[in-house]
Write a protein that holds these residues in place. Structure first.
Motif, PDB file in Angstrom:
ATOM      1  N   ASP A   1       0.813  -1.214   0.000  1.00 22.50           N
ATOM      2  CA  ASP A   1       0.000   0.000   0.000  1.00 22.50           C
ATOM      3  C   ASP A   1       0.848   1.266   0.000  1.00 22.50           C
ATOM      4  O   ASP A   1       0.309   2.373  -0.074  1.00 22.50           O
ATOM      5  N   THR A   2       2.143   1.122   0.133  1.00 25.49           N
ATOM      6  CA  THR A   2       3.060   2.263  -0.007  1.00 25.49           C
ATOM      7  C   THR A   2       4.224   1.853  -0.900  1.00 25.49           C
ATOM      8  O   THR A   2       4.675   0.703  -0.857  1.00 25.49           O
ATOM      9  N   ILE A   3       4.689   2.791  -1.704  1.00 29.02           N
ATOM     10  CA  ILE A   3       5.808   2.531  -2.613  1.00 29.02           C
ATOM     11  C   ILE A   3       6.768   3.707  -2.550  1.00 29.02           C
ATOM     12  O   ILE A   3       6.351   4.874  -2.575  1.00 29.02           O
TER      13      ILE A   3
ATOM     14  N   GLY B   1       1.503  -3.207  -7.224  1.00 25.39           N
ATOM     15  CA  GLY B   1       0.206  -2.747  -6.759  1.00 25.39           C
ATOM     16  C   GLY B   1      -0.576  -2.014  -7.816  1.00 25.39           C
ATOM     17  O   GLY B   1      -1.679  -1.527  -7.566  1.00 25.39           O
TER      18      GLY B   1
ATOM     19  N   ALA C   1       0.295   0.857  -9.337  1.00 25.26           N
ATOM     20  CA  ALA C   1       0.526   2.303  -9.413  1.00 25.26           C
ATOM     21  C   ALA C   1       1.219   2.633 -10.734  1.00 25.26           C
ATOM     22  O   ALA C   1       2.108   1.913 -11.192  1.00 25.26           O
TER      23      ALA C   1
ATOM     24  N   ASP D   1      -1.157   7.821 -12.176  1.00 26.21           N
ATOM     25  CA  ASP D   1      -1.446   8.362 -10.847  1.00 26.21           C
ATOM     26  C   ASP D   1      -0.529   9.524 -10.507  1.00 26.21           C
ATOM     27  O   ASP D   1      -0.915  10.449  -9.789  1.00 26.21           O
TER      28      ASP D   1
ATOM     29  N   LEU E   1       4.552   7.012  -2.579  1.00 31.81           N
ATOM     30  CA  LEU E   1       3.208   6.827  -3.102  1.00 31.81           C
ATOM     31  C   LEU E   1       2.400   5.989  -2.128  1.00 31.81           C
ATOM     32  O   LEU E   1       2.931   5.039  -1.527  1.00 31.81           O
ATOM     33  N   GLN E   2       1.149   6.334  -1.979  1.00 29.13           N
ATOM     34  CA  GLN E   2       0.283   5.615  -1.048  1.00 29.13           C
ATOM     35  C   GLN E   2      -1.057   5.336  -1.718  1.00 29.13           C
ATOM     36  O   GLN E   2      -1.548   6.123  -2.520  1.00 29.13           O
ATOM     37  N   ARG E   3      -1.667   4.201  -1.326  1.00 27.19           N
ATOM     38  CA  ARG E   3      -2.973   3.838  -1.851  1.00 27.19           C
ATOM     39  C   ARG E   3      -4.048   4.237  -0.849  1.00 27.19           C
ATOM     40  O   ARG E   3      -3.921   3.976   0.359  1.00 27.19           O
ATOM     41  N   ASP E   4      -5.082   4.906  -1.352  1.00 27.71           N
ATOM     42  CA  ASP E   4      -6.146   5.331  -0.456  1.00 27.71           C
ATOM     43  C   ASP E   4      -7.161   4.195  -0.244  1.00 27.71           C
ATOM     44  O   ASP E   4      -6.991   3.088  -0.765  1.00 27.71           O
TER      45      ASP E   4
ATOM     46  N   TRP F   1      -3.986   5.364  -6.114  1.00 28.14           N
ATOM     47  CA  TRP F   1      -2.671   5.794  -5.646  1.00 28.14           C
ATOM     48  C   TRP F   1      -2.550   7.315  -5.711  1.00 28.14           C
ATOM     49  O   TRP F   1      -3.076   7.957  -6.615  1.00 28.14           O
TER      50      TRP F   1
END
Length: 528
Positions: free
Chosen positions: A5-7, A145, A147, A194, A272-275, A280
């Motif tokens: 969920d984070t990159i 993920g 993104a 994104d 980068l984060q996924r909500d 992303w």
């Protein structure tokens, strides 16, 4: 929160390398603190340390040193060593700069064809199709993920104002702002990007901290407009102005610029984060510049180009002629205030080659060494670093006066009467090449007078120049096109052209003479 969920993504960017691979000065082979092969060491280290690394070069890569010139003009049978090095570095994308076009489309197509990486420029268009000349102007990077990062390339649109028409025949140069307004939404809506990264071979038309205009608004640099008028640019990689910009924010856009000659590597770190809906977004971004002086040149890459370097060095060591008298440039400011024998010699070479009676040229930078007692190709390329050819324009006396007034703006005057360089010629980058010195006329520059009224005693063959008279004047093709905002030269009749490169022309002249004498006739003067 799950790991996917984070990159973390790192972008490494170079710009305006100008052919500086080896960390040496070609004028004397002394070691330097800069060069692409130094940055290559850090690029390799970062790739080993981090999982997601993108490497981008922002243009003006293939011109600027004798090494670059030799492999563009004199050795066209082997793969270009600078392209080969970028292949070894595993460059992810290249954005062509204005100097890539100096050698014409045949050279560009050869270098492009040898590249294992895409050339990206959304605003360099084919005249025939009106589509991007280099194919797809962007690249999508898909991360774990799902993104997506979109990278869009842009090139300063001002190239037709400088470049020889033959070198860009069949090309159109669209506004970078117009191109970005088209392609940034496309990347988001059609490609699902994104995050948007724009790599722009251009700089800023305004001060990045105050927003005040810092140059004439010509379209050469439009970075400020990109940040303010194009929604959705997360990171803007810039160049062209040779500045060091370390992570300044203009609006919502993070901006960097890594200097020139391989002195710095720009590093941009993105989180980068996924909500909660699975989309992303950019959670955090910051940037820094890494100095090449702290790095060692990659030994494997040095070995890879060593034979190409040896060929360049052998060419540079070719003896041409002897000089009697003093033709070294000891004080560059003095050489622009009092006629220097080197400048008179170059003007005379231009006049002989073109059969023109009036000539102008520049002392291009503050590194030009002049000529010592023995002259080789090394000194020629050090004093004349640009691949210029010559054009003879038909000008009126009024045009000549206007050009001299513009060139006189190079100087400023302190309260005590000391003549200095006008700060506008030093920032955002030095523009010593935009101060011309003339031969074939007599003139005086009075720096104490306001800009636009500094020329005194302008004469041709000892008579006041006739404003309505017609004169043939030889100059390099950059200046003849109006480069340096010499608007009075634009669209003037071209009487004839000399298409031999100036480096070759100077070398041929010196070889033919065998012995040259250092002389200056003092046909112009600068005072305050």
């Amino acid at each position: 929160m799950k790991d996917f969920d984070t990159i973390q993504v790192t972008i490494l960017a170079t710009s305006d390398i100008h052919g500086h691979l080896m960390p040496i000065r070609y004028v004397d082979n002394e070691a330097t603190d800069y060069g692409l092969l130094k940055l290559a060491t850090r690029i390799d280290q970062t790739r080993q340390e981090k999982e997601h690394v993108l490497v981008i070069d922002n243009g003006d890569l293939l011109q600027g040193t004798p090494f670059a010139y030799y492999h563009a003009c004199l050795d066209q049978s082997t793969s270009h060593p600078i392209v080969d090095i970028m292949n070894q570095i595993r460059l992810d994308a290249f954005i062509p700069g204005n100097h890539e076009f100096n050698y014409g489309l045949r050279f560009i197509n050869r270098a492009w064809g040898q590249s294992d990486y895409p050339w990206l420029s959304a605003n360099v268009l084919s005249q025939e199709t009106n589509e991007p000349y280099f194919g797809c102007p962007y690249r999508i990077f898909t991360l774990p993920g799902g993104a997506k990062m979109g990278l869009l390339g842009l090139t300063t649109s001002y190239i037709p104002h400088w470049e020889q028409p033959a070198n860009i025949s069949g090309l159109l140069f669209d506004s970078v702002v117009s191109a970005a307004k088209k392609w940034v939404p496309y990347l988001k809506q059609n490609e699902g990007a994104d995050i948007i990264i724009v790599s722009y071979h251009g700089g800023f038309e305004r001060d990045i901290l105050t927003g005040e205009p810092n140059e004439e608004q010509t379209g050469e640099n439009e970075g400020w407009r990109l940040c303010h008028e194009v929604e959705g640019i997360d990171v803007l990689l810039t160049g062209h102005q040779h500045q060091r910009i370390e992570g300044v924010r203009i609006g919502n856009t993070l901006v960097v610029q890594p200097g020139y000659q391989g002195a710095c590597l720009a590093q941009v770190d993105l989180s980068l984060q996924r909500d909660g809906h699975g989309a992303w977004f950019l959670m955090d971004s910051h940037a820094r510049l890494q100095e090449a002086q702290e790095m060692q040149a990659d030994p494997a890459l040095v070995a890879r180009i060593q034979s190409c370097e040896n060929n360049t060095q052998s060419w540079l060591d070719q003896p041409l002629c002897e000089v009697r008298g003093e033709m070294l440039v000891i004080d560059h400011m003095k050489a622009r205030l009092e006629e220097h024998p080197l400048i008179e010699l170059i003007n005379l070479i231009q006049m002989e080659a073109s059969n023109a009676e009036i000539s102008c040229t520049s002392l291009f930078d503050n590194l030009a060494p002049g000529f010592g007692p023995q002259v080789s190709m090394r000194e020629v390329t050090a004093n004349y670093p640009f691949p210029n050819t010559l054009k003879v324009l038909r000008l009126s006396g009024r045009d000549i006066r206007e050009a001299l007034e513009w060139t006189a703006a190079y100087f400023d005057c302190t309260d005590d009467g000391t003549i200095i360089v006008n700060p506008s010629y030093l920032y955002p980058k030095p523009q010593h090449y935009n101060y011309d010195m003339w031969e074939g006329i007599e003139y005086v520059i009075n720096v104490s007078r306001p800009i636009g009224s500094r020329i005194e005693e302008l004469r041709y063959k000892r008579q006041p120049i006739d404003p309505e008279g017609e004169f043939e004047v030889v100059m390099n093709h950059y200046r003849a096109s109006g480069g340096g905002n010499y608007r009075m030269f634009r669209d003037k009749p071209i009487v004839r052209e000399v298409t031999v490169d100036m480096t070759e022309m100077i070398a041929e002249y010196l070889t033919k003479q065998g012995l040259v004498h250092a002389r200056a006739n003092g046909n112009w003067k600068v005072y305050s």
